[in-house]
Design an enzyme around this catalytic site. Structure first.
Site, mmCIF file in Angstrom:
data_model
loop_
_atom_site.group_PDB
_atom_site.id
_atom_site.type_symbol
_atom_site.label_atom_id
_atom_site.label_comp_id
_atom_site.label_asym_id
_atom_site.label_seq_id
_atom_site.Cartn_x
_atom_site.Cartn_y
_atom_site.Cartn_z
ATOM 1 N N CYS A 54 16.725 43.465 2.308
ATOM 2 C CA CYS A 54 15.811 42.332 2.516
ATOM 3 C C CYS A 54 14.369 42.835 2.551
ATOM 4 O O CYS A 54 14.041 43.729 3.326
ATOM 5 C CB CYS A 54 16.118 41.601 3.819
ATOM 6 S SG CYS A 54 14.941 40.269 4.114
ATOM 7 N N LYS A 84 24.812 45.499 -0.621
ATOM 8 C CA LYS A 84 23.873 44.712 -1.448
ATOM 9 C C LYS A 84 22.592 45.495 -1.671
ATOM 10 O O LYS A 84 21.908 45.885 -0.728
ATOM 11 C CB LYS A 84 23.569 43.378 -0.771
ATOM 12 C CG LYS A 84 22.701 42.453 -1.615
ATOM 13 C CD LYS A 84 22.719 41.033 -1.086
ATOM 14 C CE LYS A 84 21.830 40.117 -1.883
ATOM 15 N NZ LYS A 84 21.912 38.730 -1.406
#
Lengths: 271, 306
Positions: B131, B166
């Protein structure tokens, strides 16, 4: 709420930068609608990706064949909508949000409807509700604020309602009509005059809502504000539209304008 | 009938390759009015932290050409509230559940993995090391292969659940990160997360987002995502999940063609809450029209002229 395709039925320019657009909708849509709710409208065609996101608009008026939005051109999406041809198919999502708490309006309550600029779109839905439910016009005080007289929308219609008992006050930034200054000047004065505290419902620019909210709290008036925010989804997922609530819980400081609102009890917000 | 089922690990079999991307699907329940959650390949929930996280100040989003910038800042309800209030809803819907999670330290990642390992109803974990919108955690673990590998290895020791890592596109060499986390024990990689971007307002001369920068997503990033998925798929031996601007069945098929075993749909869920179902149906039609009976026969079938 529904996801549906809607046809552009009519488009009327009102001022150089505002227009009304009438859209078709499923039958149940009208039955589910609460004044103050909004729709998300795709501006691009079904196979286009730019603009990518739907746009939120207050539902202004229900009509026999659909509903009407009152839109001010502020950017590319609204500019594209203004040029939609009649018969164009749009993707829609709605009605969304909580709407105004109409159940708290009793026949003997006094209500003050305060609209700033294009905020009238949302306030009209509530005024229409009052008219439909035969709520006495003499108990309604409609206060409009605009930059200048040409931006006062639906004014002729409101003046006709004055003849039937509606109380109408106007403030313009340039003094071209009504009070020269802010709507909150008018409200401050009116709150001192009325015997019973009115219930205030308002939609408009944030500085106006903030000032109004503070006045209402000082006068201990119930007050409900319809907020505007940038939204990606409109149904509580993207978390893009949050605003600060009144809380000491710093882990959960937000409310979602799309899902918890757009209408908020002023006492729940951090203004 | 076309068989759309794929296996990400021997234990994690999805009935179709269409998953939701974390942060665009809430905790699943928000989409229940529109979709049958058990018809999706998997629901990937909003990134979870140990404690609730308030996220960033608004404004948090801005639309851009064919995309959007966001700086939500990983706002979430925390693991405890997720397990008590949200997971039961997903279980009742019989959805395949992948929980995306993150921490500010490796210890936090480990602790979260340990907590979720004890739960029934979670089918896999997705480690968020990518993120771009938070100061601590997130991307800081995702830009260095050695750090990414130590984190994955630490999480691997704490859970037997299938692990997806991810990856961020905001790196010089995504292949080296993918290979590092593969070696550290992740079962799959998913990519890409958002690209760091910015928007400014000429009227006020200020940044649009309160966080100043944000993560760019949507169809605008699809070519970059497709390239990265292609490159990573050729260099790892674990399944790759393709993410980045997928807005149609054709987009999804392109990712499968270059080697993704599954795909995740993100930003387009906002504009069209039923897009995942439409994409799954579109993939089936496409394969049916070409008489491909199993999706595995299509995955990675890109022909590169010699």
């Amino acid at each position: 709420m529904f996801l549906f395709h809607s046809t552009v039925l009519r488009l009327t320019e009102i001022t150089p930068d505002t227009f009304r657009i009438r859209l078709s909708c499923p039958e149940n849509f009208v039955r589910q609608f609460i004044p103050g709710q909004f729709v998300m409208v795709s501006v691009a065609g079904p196979s286009h990706l730019d603009p990518l996101l739907k746009r939120p608009f207050s539902i202004c008026r229900l009509r026999s064949d659909g509903f009407e939005l009152l839109i001010k051109v502020v950017g590319r999406g609204t500019e594209m909508l203004r040029h939609m041809a009649i018969g164009t198919l749009l993707s829609l999502h709605g009605p969304l949000g909580n709407g105004y708490p109409v159940k708290i309006i009793k026949n003997d309550s006094r209500i003050m409807l305060v609209a700033g600029g294009i905020g009238i779109a949302s306030i009209i839905s509530l005024l229409d509700y009052c008219l439909e439910t035969a709520y006495p016009l003499k108990n309604i005080n409609l206060i409009l604020g605009a930059r200048t007289s040409s931006e006062l929308l639906y004014i002729d219609e409101f003046r006709q309602l004055v003849e039937k008992g509606l109380s109408l006050s106007i403030a313009t930034d340039d003094g071209s009509v009504g009070h020269y200054g802010l709507v909150t000047d008018l409200i401050s004065r009116q709150l001192q005059d009325v015997e019973n505290n009115p219930i205030i419902f308002s939609c408009g620019p944030m500085p106006m809502l903030t000032a109004l909210g503070k006045l209402a709290m000082e006068a201990s008036c119930p007050c409900y504000l319809s907020l505007e925010s940038r939204m990606a989804c409109g149904f509580g997922v993207c978390l893009g539209c949050v605003t600060r609530k009144k809380t000491k819980d710093e882990k959960h400081p937000w409310v979602k304008v799309c899902q918890d609102g757009p209408v908020f009890d002023v006492t729940t917000l951090m203004l | 009938m076309v068989d759309l089922s794929i296996s990400l690990t021997p234990e994690l079999r999805l009935q179709n390759p269409v998953m939701t991307a974390s942060g665009t699907f809430g905790y699943g329940r928000e989409y229940e009015p529109y979709l049958e959650l058990n018809k999706l390949g998997a629901v990937v929930t909003k990134g979870l932290s140990l404690l609730p996280k308030p996220g960033n100040e608004p404004p948090r989003i801005m639309e851009t050409p064919c995309g959007m910038l966001n700086a939500i800042g990983l706002e979430n309800i925390g693991v405890e509230a997720f397990l008590s209030d949200e997971l039961p809803v997903l279980k009742a819907a019989q959805a395949t559940v992948v929980v995306n999670f993150f921490g500010e330290t490796i210890d936090e990642y480990e602790e979260l993995a340990g907590i979720m390992d004890q739960e029934t109803g979670i089918d896999a974990l997705e480690i968020n090391i990518s993120c771009p919108n938070v100061k601590a955690g997130g991307l800081q673990f995702g830009i260095d292969p050695r750090m990414a590998a130590s984190l994955v290895a630490a999480v691997r020791r704490r859970t037997s659940l299938p692990l997806i890592t991810k990856l961020s596109p905001n790196v010089t060499d995504i292949i080296s990160i993918a290979m590092a986390v593969e070696a550290a024990g992740t079962d799959c990689v998913s990519l890409i997360n958002t690209l760091t971007g910015m928007a400014v307002d000429l009227q006020s001369s200020k940044p649009v987002l309160a966080n100043i920068t944000g993560g760019l997503s949507g169809p605008a990033i699809k070519p970059i995502a497709l390239r990265m998925v292609h490159q990573v798929a050729r260099n790892v031996n674990i399944p790759v999940i393709g993410i980045g601007g997928i807005s149609s069945a054709n987009d999804a098929l392109e990712f499968l063609l270059v080697g993704a075993t599954a795909i995740q749909v993100g930003t387009c869920n906002f504009a069209n809450p039923v897009i995942t179902a439409e994409i799954a149906a579109g993939i089936e039609s496409f394969l049916h029209e070409r008489s491909i009976s199993h999706i595995n026969d299509f995955i990675g079938s890109l022909k590169i002229p010699s």
